[in-house]
Design an enzyme around this catalytic site. Structure first.
Site, PDB file in Angstrom:
ATOM      1  CG  ASP A 196      20.807 119.199  68.728  1.00 57.30           C
ATOM      2  OD1 ASP A 196      21.278 118.678  67.698  1.00 57.30           O
ATOM      3  OD2 ASP A 196      21.320 120.167  69.294  1.00 57.30           O
ATOM      4  N   GLY A 197      21.488 116.094  68.915  1.00 58.83           N
ATOM      5  CA  GLY A 197      22.621 115.386  69.525  1.00 58.83           C
ATOM      6  C   GLY A 197      22.920 114.041  68.891  1.00 58.83           C
ATOM      7  CD1 TRP A 219      24.084 108.622  72.004  1.00 56.75           C
ATOM      8  CD2 TRP A 219      24.302 107.610  70.017  1.00 56.75           C
ATOM      9  NE1 TRP A 219      23.817 107.277  72.177  1.00 56.75           N
ATOM     10  CE2 TRP A 219      23.939 106.639  70.975  1.00 56.75           C
ATOM     11  CE3 TRP A 219      24.492 107.204  68.687  1.00 56.75           C
ATOM     12  CZ2 TRP A 219      23.759 105.297  70.653  1.00 56.75           C
ATOM     13  CZ3 TRP A 219      24.331 105.867  68.372  1.00 56.75           C
ATOM     14  CH2 TRP A 219      23.962 104.926  69.346  1.00 56.75           C
ATOM     15  CB  THR A 226      13.626 125.192  56.034  1.00 60.18           C
ATOM     16  OG1 THR A 226      13.872 125.973  57.210  1.00 60.18           O
ATOM     17  CG2 THR A 226      12.143 125.009  55.875  1.00 60.18           C
ATOM     18  CG  ASN A 251      18.161 119.666  59.338  1.00 62.79           C
ATOM     19  OD1 ASN A 251      17.233 119.256  60.031  1.00 62.79           O
ATOM     20  ND2 ASN A 251      19.203 120.289  59.880  1.00 62.79           N
ATOM     21  CD1 TRP A 252      15.898 121.536  52.758  1.00 61.50           C
ATOM     22  CD2 TRP A 252      16.203 119.493  51.892  1.00 61.50           C
ATOM     23  NE1 TRP A 252      14.667 120.923  52.665  1.00 61.50           N
ATOM     24  CE2 TRP A 252      14.827 119.673  52.139  1.00 61.50           C
ATOM     25  CE3 TRP A 252      16.627 118.273  51.337  1.00 61.50           C
ATOM     26  CZ2 TRP A 252      13.875 118.692  51.861  1.00 61.50           C
ATOM     27  CZ3 TRP A 252      15.671 117.293  51.063  1.00 61.50           C
ATOM     28  CH2 TRP A 252      14.323 117.506  51.327  1.00 61.50           C
ATOM     29  NE  ARG A 266      22.181 118.640  59.756  1.00 63.76           N
ATOM     30  CZ  ARG A 266      22.313 118.248  61.015  1.00 63.76           C
ATOM     31  NH1 ARG A 266      22.570 116.993  61.286  1.00 63.76           N
ATOM     32  NH2 ARG A 266      22.160 119.101  62.012  1.00 63.76           N
ATOM     33  NE  ARG A 311      21.667 126.837  68.226  1.00 59.40           N
ATOM     34  CZ  ARG A 311      22.923 126.502  68.548  1.00 59.40           C
ATOM     35  NH1 ARG A 311      23.610 127.224  69.390  1.00 59.40           N
ATOM     36  NH2 ARG A 311      23.464 125.432  68.013  1.00 59.40           N
ATOM     37  CB  SER A 337      17.097 125.701  66.313  1.00 60.99           C
ATOM     38  OG  SER A 337      18.288 125.749  67.042  1.00 60.99           O
TER      39      SER A 337
HETATM   40  C1  FPP Z   1      19.784 116.800  65.074  1.00 60.69           C
HETATM   41  O1  FPP Z   1      20.955 116.145  65.530  1.00 60.69           O
HETATM   42  C2  FPP Z   1      18.922 115.847  64.425  1.00 60.69           C
HETATM   43  C3  FPP Z   1      18.480 115.922  63.137  1.00 60.69           C
HETATM   44  C4  FPP Z   1      18.838 117.034  62.252  1.00 60.69           C
HETATM   45  C5  FPP Z   1      17.628 114.866  62.534  1.00 60.69           C
HETATM   46  C6  FPP Z   1      16.656 114.230  63.473  1.00 60.69           C
HETATM   47  C7  FPP Z   1      16.136 113.022  62.810  1.00 60.69           C
HETATM   48  C8  FPP Z   1      15.853 111.863  63.426  1.00 60.69           C
HETATM   49  C9  FPP Z   1      15.941 111.653  64.885  1.00 60.69           C
HETATM   50  C10 FPP Z   1      15.394 110.712  62.617  1.00 60.69           C
HETATM   51  C11 FPP Z   1      14.135 111.070  61.869  1.00 60.69           C
HETATM   52  C12 FPP Z   1      13.256 109.968  61.729  1.00 60.69           C
HETATM   53  C13 FPP Z   1      12.173 109.772  62.466  1.00 60.69           C
HETATM   54  C14 FPP Z   1      11.407 108.545  62.233  1.00 60.69           C
HETATM   55  C15 FPP Z   1      11.720 110.707  63.510  1.00 60.69           C
HETATM   56  P1  FPP Z   1      22.360 116.555  64.930  1.00 60.69           P
HETATM   57  O2  FPP Z   1      22.648 115.682  63.768  1.00 60.69           O
HETATM   58  O3  FPP Z   1      22.365 118.019  64.637  1.00 60.69           O
HETATM   59  O4  FPP Z   1      23.293 116.223  66.133  1.00 60.69           O
HETATM   60  P2  FPP Z   1      24.642 116.968  66.513  1.00 60.69           P
HETATM   61  O5  FPP Z   1      24.256 118.348  66.952  1.00 60.69           O
HETATM   62  O6  FPP Z   1      25.168 116.131  67.622  1.00 60.69           O
HETATM   63  O7  FPP Z   1      25.515 116.949  65.292  1.00 60.69           O
END
Ligand code: FPP
Length: 240
Positions: A20-21, A25, A66, A68-69, A71, A194, A196
């Site tokens: 996460d993050g 970032w 499940t 994340n769709w 987004r 959490r 999640s």
């Molecule tokens: C959560 O961060 C991250 C995700 C929902 C996607 C994670 C996917 C990857 C790291 C790339 C996948 C590919 C491979 C090869 C593993 P967030 O977007 O929710 O971050 P935020 O909370 O700062 O918004």
């Protein structure tokens, strides 16, 4: 020497990570969220190599839930593209890396191309037994448990088995994680406290480690810190 053996014994066999993050970032750097995911995918590569190097046999990562769709389409496509790149690379470097690749989640919702790559990576890597990466894609723990419950109900209806005979072992064997021991350590970077919908059944006795470090900044030293925290804890599994 004896000290080293002690440390080796305390190394978690299975680490699971909620990556996460990425979005935050990227935002901090005035970059699009997708750049955060690209950086996150790089971090995943580094951490996977490092886990193998320090003797962690199983690494499970939450790559796409499940939920994340929901987004934006562009972000979903970017994450799928990063997974495709990783699978192509894994297939190409398989004989060098010797890492078994498994998937937790309902992959039927992915593009046919990604499904084919996942099937190829899984098939080609099943001979490797020292190190395993489990990628959770279109994964949700409640969904996983519902599927297991339905499979058990169906099995009872078809075979006449007594529903009451269900054991924890049988239930575990109906989950995506069937052949994988439960995680010893679950790490969540990114500052949220959490779980999640991640490995709810499997996490029953896992040690939890949270850090504010954002996933793209999570490096080998951060993993060392998490492992040291794990090693300093006293796991009692309900005993005294
Ligand atoms: C959560 O961060 C991250 C995700 C929902 C996607 C994670 C996917 C990857 C790291 C790339 C996948 C590919 C491979 C090869 C593993 P967030 O977007 O929710 O971050 P935020 O909370 O700062 O918004």
């Amino acid at each position: 020497m004896a000290k080293k053996r002690e440390n080796e014994a305390a190394m978690p066999r299975h680490i699971a990570i909620i990556m996460d993050g990425n979005g935050r970032w990227a935002k901090k750097r005035l970059l699009p969220r997708t750049a955060g995911h690209a950086a996150g995918a790089e971090t995943f590569r580094r951490i996977a190599l490092y886990c193998r190097e320090i003797g962690v046999k199983y690494l499970t990562v939450y790559a796409f839930s499940t939920e994340n769709w929901k987004r934006p389409q562009e972000e979903v496509s970017k994450i799928m593209g990063l997974m495709k790149d990783y699978l192509l690379e894994s297939i190409r470097d398989m004989q060098k890396n010797h890492v078994r690749i498994e998937f937790f989640g309902d992959l039927t919702a992915l593009s046919p191309e990604l499904q084919d790559l996942a099937a190829e990576a899984r098939k080609e890597s099943e001979v490797f037994t020292d190190s395993q990466v489990n990628m959770c894609i279109n994964y949700g723990s409640r969904d996983e448990m519902l599927r297991a419950a339905r499979a058990w109900a169906k099995r009872c209806a078809e075979t006449g088995e007594d529903p009451e005979s269900l054991t924890e072992e049988t239930f575990s064997s109906l989950l995506y994680s069937a052949d994988v021991p439960d995680p010893d350590l679950i790490i969540r970077p990114g500052g949220e406290l959490r779980i999640s919908n991640f490995l709810l059944w499997q996490a029953a006795y896992a040690e939890l480690y949270f850090t504010d470090v954002l996933w793209p900044d999570f490096d080998e030293r951060e993993l060392d810190r998490a492992v040291a925290a794990y090693q300093a804890r006293n796991r009692r599994f309900g005993g005294i």
